[in-house]
Motif scaffolding. Structure first.
Motif, PDB file in Angstrom:
ATOM      1  N   PRO A 282      28.837  47.101  48.614  1.00 46.60           N
ATOM      2  CA  PRO A 282      28.817  45.662  48.948  1.00 46.60           C
ATOM      3  C   PRO A 282      29.965  45.255  49.867  1.00 46.60           C
ATOM      4  O   PRO A 282      31.037  45.841  49.809  1.00 46.60           O
ATOM      5  CB  PRO A 282      28.994  45.020  47.572  1.00 46.60           C
ATOM      6  CG  PRO A 282      29.737  46.032  46.767  1.00 46.60           C
ATOM      7  CD  PRO A 282      29.287  47.359  47.254  1.00 46.60           C
TER       8      PRO A 282
ATOM      9  N   GLU B  48      32.750  42.545  51.584  1.00 46.51           N
ATOM     10  CA  GLU B  48      33.620  41.436  51.161  1.00 46.51           C
ATOM     11  C   GLU B  48      33.633  40.376  52.262  1.00 46.51           C
ATOM     12  O   GLU B  48      34.678  40.085  52.852  1.00 46.51           O
ATOM     13  CB  GLU B  48      35.039  41.954  50.903  1.00 46.51           C
ATOM     14  CG  GLU B  48      35.171  42.971  49.788  1.00 46.51           C
ATOM     15  CD  GLU B  48      35.227  42.325  48.411  1.00 46.51           C
ATOM     16  OE1 GLU B  48      35.224  41.074  48.334  1.00 46.51           O
ATOM     17  OE2 GLU B  48      35.265  43.074  47.416  1.00 46.51           O
TER      18      GLU B  48
ATOM     19  N   PHE C 256      38.824  45.930  49.463  1.00 41.45           N
ATOM     20  CA  PHE C 256      39.127  44.498  49.441  1.00 41.45           C
ATOM     21  C   PHE C 256      40.330  44.154  50.325  1.00 41.45           C
ATOM     22  O   PHE C 256      40.328  43.135  51.016  1.00 41.45           O
ATOM     23  CB  PHE C 256      39.404  44.040  48.006  1.00 41.45           C
ATOM     24  CG  PHE C 256      39.711  42.576  47.902  1.00 41.45           C
ATOM     25  CD1 PHE C 256      38.696  41.632  47.989  1.00 41.45           C
ATOM     26  CD2 PHE C 256      41.013  42.130  47.748  1.00 41.45           C
ATOM     27  CE1 PHE C 256      38.973  40.280  47.912  1.00 41.45           C
ATOM     28  CE2 PHE C 256      41.302  40.773  47.667  1.00 41.45           C
ATOM     29  CZ  PHE C 256      40.278  39.855  47.752  1.00 41.45           C
TER      30      PHE C 256
ATOM     31  N   ASP D 282      47.553  48.887  42.042  1.00 42.34           N
ATOM     32  CA  ASP D 282      47.189  49.716  40.887  1.00 42.34           C
ATOM     33  C   ASP D 282      46.294  48.933  39.931  1.00 42.34           C
ATOM     34  O   ASP D 282      45.344  49.477  39.374  1.00 42.34           O
ATOM     35  CB  ASP D 282      48.441  50.170  40.126  1.00 42.34           C
ATOM     36  CG  ASP D 282      49.178  51.287  40.857  1.00 42.34           C
ATOM     37  OD1 ASP D 282      48.578  51.879  41.772  1.00 42.34           O
ATOM     38  OD2 ASP D 282      50.337  51.556  40.509  1.00 42.34           O
ATOM     39  N   ALA D 283      46.623  47.648  39.751  1.00 49.20           N
ATOM     40  CA  ALA D 283      45.838  46.829  38.827  1.00 49.20           C
ATOM     41  C   ALA D 283      44.392  46.702  39.300  1.00 49.20           C
ATOM     42  O   ALA D 283      43.462  46.750  38.498  1.00 49.20           O
ATOM     43  CB  ALA D 283      46.471  45.452  38.672  1.00 49.20           C
ATOM     44  N   MET D 284      44.192  46.559  40.607  1.00 53.00           N
ATOM     45  CA  MET D 284      42.821  46.516  41.125  1.00 53.00           C
ATOM     46  C   MET D 284      42.116  47.835  40.853  1.00 53.00           C
ATOM     47  O   MET D 284      40.965  47.874  40.443  1.00 53.00           O
ATOM     48  CB  MET D 284      42.834  46.251  42.636  1.00 53.00           C
ATOM     49  CG  MET D 284      43.192  44.829  42.975  1.00 53.00           C
ATOM     50  SD  MET D 284      43.019  44.519  44.734  1.00 53.00           S
ATOM     51  CE  MET D 284      43.501  42.786  44.753  1.00 53.00           C
ATOM     52  N   GLU D 285      42.851  48.915  41.100  1.00 49.63           N
ATOM     53  CA  GLU D 285      42.253  50.227  40.925  1.00 49.63           C
ATOM     54  C   GLU D 285      41.811  50.463  39.477  1.00 49.63           C
ATOM     55  O   GLU D 285      40.686  50.887  39.243  1.00 49.63           O
ATOM     56  CB  GLU D 285      43.245  51.303  41.356  1.00 49.63           C
ATOM     57  CG  GLU D 285      42.588  52.606  41.615  1.00 49.63           C
ATOM     58  CD  GLU D 285      43.168  53.295  42.840  1.00 49.63           C
ATOM     59  OE1 GLU D 285      43.370  54.495  42.757  1.00 49.63           O
ATOM     60  OE2 GLU D 285      43.411  52.628  43.864  1.00 49.63           O
ATOM     61  N   VAL D 286      42.677  50.167  38.509  1.00 50.08           N
ATOM     62  CA  VAL D 286      42.295  50.437  37.123  1.00 50.08           C
ATOM     63  C   VAL D 286      41.247  49.462  36.602  1.00 50.08           C
ATOM     64  O   VAL D 286      40.649  49.715  35.566  1.00 50.08           O
ATOM     65  CB  VAL D 286      43.485  50.450  36.134  1.00 50.08           C
ATOM     66  CG1 VAL D 286      44.360  51.656  36.378  1.00 50.08           C
ATOM     67  CG2 VAL D 286      44.269  49.171  36.182  1.00 50.08           C
ATOM     68  N   SER D 287      41.015  48.354  37.322  1.00 52.05           N
ATOM     69  CA  SER D 287      39.945  47.470  36.850  1.00 52.05           C
ATOM     70  C   SER D 287      38.622  47.830  37.536  1.00 52.05           C
ATOM     71  O   SER D 287      37.727  47.001  37.653  1.00 52.05           O
ATOM     72  CB  SER D 287      40.303  46.005  37.081  1.00 52.05           C
ATOM     73  OG  SER D 287      40.341  45.723  38.451  1.00 52.05           O
ATOM     74  N   ALA D 288      38.526  49.080  37.973  1.00 47.01           N
ATOM     75  CA  ALA D 288      37.275  49.627  38.527  1.00 47.01           C
ATOM     76  C   ALA D 288      36.823  48.890  39.788  1.00 47.01           C
ATOM     77  O   ALA D 288      35.651  48.853  40.107  1.00 47.01           O
ATOM     78  CB  ALA D 288      36.168  49.638  37.476  1.00 47.01           C
ATOM     79  N   THR D 289      37.761  48.280  40.503  1.00 48.58           N
ATOM     80  CA  THR D 289      37.413  47.724  41.806  1.00 48.58           C
ATOM     81  C   THR D 289      38.103  48.583  42.864  1.00 48.58           C
ATOM     82  O   THR D 289      38.937  49.417  42.544  1.00 48.58           O
ATOM     83  CB  THR D 289      37.907  46.268  41.943  1.00 48.58           C
ATOM     84  OG1 THR D 289      39.307  46.245  41.714  1.00 48.58           O
ATOM     85  CG2 THR D 289      37.220  45.374  40.944  1.00 48.58           C
ATOM     86  N   ASN D 290      37.729  48.375  44.115  1.00 49.35           N
ATOM     87  CA  ASN D 290      38.259  49.215  45.170  1.00 49.35           C
ATOM     88  C   ASN D 290      39.251  48.433  46.023  1.00 49.35           C
ATOM     89  O   ASN D 290      38.860  47.673  46.900  1.00 49.35           O
ATOM     90  CB  ASN D 290      37.102  49.726  46.027  1.00 49.35           C
ATOM     91  CG  ASN D 290      37.555  50.748  47.038  1.00 49.35           C
ATOM     92  OD1 ASN D 290      38.737  50.848  47.346  1.00 49.35           O
ATOM     93  ND2 ASN D 290      36.610  51.503  47.561  1.00 49.35           N
TER      94      ASN D 290
ATOM     95  N   THR E 106      54.568  45.728  43.324  1.00 50.86           N
ATOM     96  CA  THR E 106      54.440  44.980  42.070  1.00 50.86           C
ATOM     97  C   THR E 106      53.194  45.420  41.292  1.00 50.86           C
ATOM     98  O   THR E 106      52.735  44.724  40.400  1.00 50.86           O
ATOM     99  CB  THR E 106      54.366  43.464  42.307  1.00 50.86           C
ATOM    100  OG1 THR E 106      53.272  43.197  43.175  1.00 50.86           O
ATOM    101  CG2 THR E 106      55.630  42.931  42.944  1.00 50.86           C
ATOM    102  N   GLU E 107      52.642  46.552  41.675  1.00 49.12           N
ATOM    103  CA  GLU E 107      51.522  47.200  40.960  1.00 49.12           C
ATOM    104  C   GLU E 107      50.218  46.419  41.015  1.00 49.12           C
ATOM    105  O   GLU E 107      49.296  46.691  40.258  1.00 49.12           O
ATOM    106  CB  GLU E 107      51.902  47.488  39.496  1.00 49.12           C
ATOM    107  CG  GLU E 107      53.102  48.412  39.364  1.00 49.12           C
ATOM    108  CD  GLU E 107      53.467  48.721  37.928  1.00 49.12           C
ATOM    109  OE1 GLU E 107      53.551  47.777  37.130  1.00 49.12           O
ATOM    110  OE2 GLU E 107      53.664  49.908  37.606  1.00 49.12           O
ATOM    111  N   GLN E 108      50.116  45.438  41.932  1.00 43.84           N
ATOM    112  CA  GLN E 108      48.851  44.699  42.018  1.00 43.84           C
ATOM    113  C   GLN E 108      47.727  45.593  42.539  1.00 43.84           C
ATOM    114  O   GLN E 108      46.565  45.424  42.155  1.00 43.84           O
ATOM    115  CB  GLN E 108      49.014  43.478  42.933  1.00 43.84           C
ATOM    116  CG  GLN E 108      49.939  42.423  42.342  1.00 43.84           C
ATOM    117  CD  GLN E 108      50.154  41.259  43.291  1.00 43.84           C
ATOM    118  OE1 GLN E 108      49.222  40.686  43.827  1.00 43.84           O
ATOM    119  NE2 GLN E 108      51.402  40.896  43.503  1.00 43.84           N
TER     120      GLN E 108
END
Ligand SMILES: Nc1ncnc2c1ncn2[C@@H]1O[C@H](COP(=O)(O)OP(=O)(O)O)[C@@H](O)[C@H]1O
Ligand SMILES: [Mg+2]
Lengths: 269, 252
Positions: free
Chosen positions: A47, A49, A151, A139-147, A135-137
């Motif tokens: 999909p 963006e 984005f 990484d946070a996207m990555e672990v929430s199964a988004t790419n 600030t690991e944002q």
């Protein structure tokens, strides 16, 4: 003290092919190349963006518009003013509009716009993604199964690639207006006569090469900004470095690309 | 115990960065529904451990199985699927600072469950916000939130995908005691409400005691001790004692 040649530079015990700096340079080129391949893999698979792409296009335009308006206008004005004496010596000041239009459209507009966008947009992307990285944002996207690459990176590279041709066209126009102002002050040329004369020498190839350059530079600025930001390290310090390196990398690549594109285009003239 | 009930299984996990050996033979099994606290001093590799579990870092050797899958061996697509079941609460909260609370919460949801209607998305957002007790912050930006609120929103953002596993990285660090107690309660509430299996990384022994069934003490890249809170702290080991004494200085 004896100096072991293999250990004389950089970290002790680590061997370099040439030297630490040179190796690092080629390593960066290789990684940028991988980054670009990743972009092509990700950017054109759904999909999409769309909303974020439009938002980023707006950001790119909004950030650079003020500065390129000013720079474009002044470049056109000053360039015209300073070219006049040498043309007048040959009694050829009526050639001024066509000389200036060639200079602006072929060379100045793409280069000036790209350098300003590299400074404003490239550094901003480096800093923005850099701070998201440290600030690991990301990484946070990555672990929430988004790419996050899709984005954050794809949208930005697409935006700079799409927007640079628009900005370059605009710079060209503003630059010509600056030039017209100076010509009008001195030779009292009307605006129609000025533009007629200016465009009489511009060919399709000139427009094409300018747009080609602007697409390439836009892509370069996006890649440099995102690459540096996305790979930022070491906290706040790394964010500043990413912003700075984004500009350095973008400008470096833009000048090399300018050389190459001009060489190739001249083969067709 | 049935093998299927082991949610996270780690065997002889090793990880170094350059010459720095961080994890040096980690072994642990975590059963379904179990909440385990991992204790250890700063820089001992606690964050690295849960980053490996969530696939953010790759182990050098050893096996890391989460829900029966080896995280470092599966394809990207499979890893994505697995990550839907793992919630990661970052030490720094890692809220997307250019987005409002609402946009933060819907970010993972709309990208993973694409056929949800606007109404369903809003309902899910309201649900997790009320679970963490912060319904009123829905339109605020992360910069307007306090440290404790950020932690809660960070947790809410992972709950929206209904995870089976929660990884909390120092959930109470940097918070005052009262806010810490609230976060501890939230972790317990999440466990009851969502049936989560969890790893809670902490220096805070109150947090460990309140939220975990079992504690594991990380020292020199290995789990030095594992067991119930009482088992682990009823010891003569000096490192473990120091941890205990510092946390309960008044209880001595
Ligand atoms: N991506 C990385 N690259 C290099 N070194 C790292 C990286 N991540 C962590 N480290 C190092 O690993 C060690 C453990 O880090 P970490 O797991 O964050 O500690 P903590 O137990 O405090 O969470 C530290 O010395 C840190 O510098
Ligand atoms: Mg940590």
């Amino acid at each position: 003290m004896k100096v072991d040649p293999e250990k004389s530079e950089g970290l002790p015990g680590i061997k370099y092919f040439i030297s630490e700096k040179t190796d690092l340079f080629f390593l960066t080129l290789y990684n940028v190349h991988k980054f670009i391949i990743r972009f092509f893999k990700v950017a054109f698979s759904p999909p999409f963006e769309f909303k974020e792409i439009i938002n980023q296009c707006y950001q790119v335009g909004y950030r650079s518009l003020g500065l390129i308006s000013l720079t474009g206008f002044i470049t056109g004005f000053v360039f015209t003013k300073q070219s006049r004496p040498s043309l007048s010596t040959f009694g050829a000041s009526s050639w001024l509009p066509s000389l200036i239009s060639i200079a602006i459209i072929r060379a100045l507009a793409p280069l000036v716009t790209a350098l300003i966008a590299a400074g404003k947009v490239g550094s901003n992307m480096g800093a923005e993604l850099g701070s998201m990285k440290v600030t690991e944002q990301i990484d946070a996207m990555e672990v929430s199964a988004t790419n996050p690459f899709k984005f954050l990176v794809s949208t930005r590279i697409l935006a700079t690639t799409l927007m640079l041709p628009v900005l370059v066209t605009y710079t060209g126009f503003v630059g010509m207006m600056g030039s017209y102002l100076n010509v009008h002050q001195n030779e009292q040329t009307s605006i129609t006569a000025f533009f007629k004369s200016a465009f009489s020498t511009i060919t399709f190839l000139d427009i094409f090469s300018s747009l080609l350059k602007s697409v390439v530079y836009g892509f370069t600025i996006g890649v440099a900004g995102c690459y540096q930001g996305y790979n930022a390290q070491n906290g706040t310090q790394g964010v500043g470095r990413a912003a700075n390196m984004a500009v350095v990398l973008a400008m470096f690549m833009i000048f090399i690309e300018e050389m190459l594109i001009v060489q190739v285009i001249n083969e067709f003239r | 115990m049935d093998i299927n009930d082991v949610i996270i299984s780690i065997k002889n996990l090793k990880k170094s960065f350059g010459t720095l050996s961080v994890l040096n033979g980690i072994d642990i099994e975590i059963e379904k529904g179990e909440n385990i606290a991992v204790l250890g001093r700063s820089g001992s590799g606690k964050s690295v451990l849960i980053k490996i579990i969530s696939g953010l870092l790759k182990p050098d050797s050893g096996t890391v199985k989460v829900l029966g899958r080896e995280v470092d061996k599966i394809s990207d697509a499979e890893l994505q699927k697995l990550r839907l079941k793992i919630g990661f609460s970052f030490q720094s909260s890692a809220l997307y600072d250019s987005m409002s609370v609402k946009q933060n919460l819907e970010f993972p949801l709309v990208r993973n469950l694409r056929n949800l209607s606007r109404k369903e998305v809003n309902a899910a957002i309201e649900e997790v916000l009320s679970d963490v007790g912060l319904s009123q912050t829905i339109n605020q930006m992360p910069s307007e939130l306090s440290g404790g609120q950020k932690k809660r929103i960070g947790i809410a953002r992972t709950l929206i995908l209904k995870p089976e596993i929660m990884l909390y990285d120092e959930p109470t660090s940097g918070l005052d005691p009262i806010t810490s107690i609230e976060i501890n309660k939230l972790i317990v509430q999440v466990r009851e409400q969502y049936n989560t299996t969890a790893i809670i990384i902490t220096h805070d022994l109150v947090c460990a005691k309140e939220t975990a069934d079992r504690v594991a003490m990380l020292l020199d890249g290995k789990f030095l001790m594992q067991g119930s809170f009482e088992e682990v702290f009823n010891t003569d080991n000096e490192n473990v004692r120091t941890f205990y004494d510092y946390n309960f200085i008044n209880a001595k």
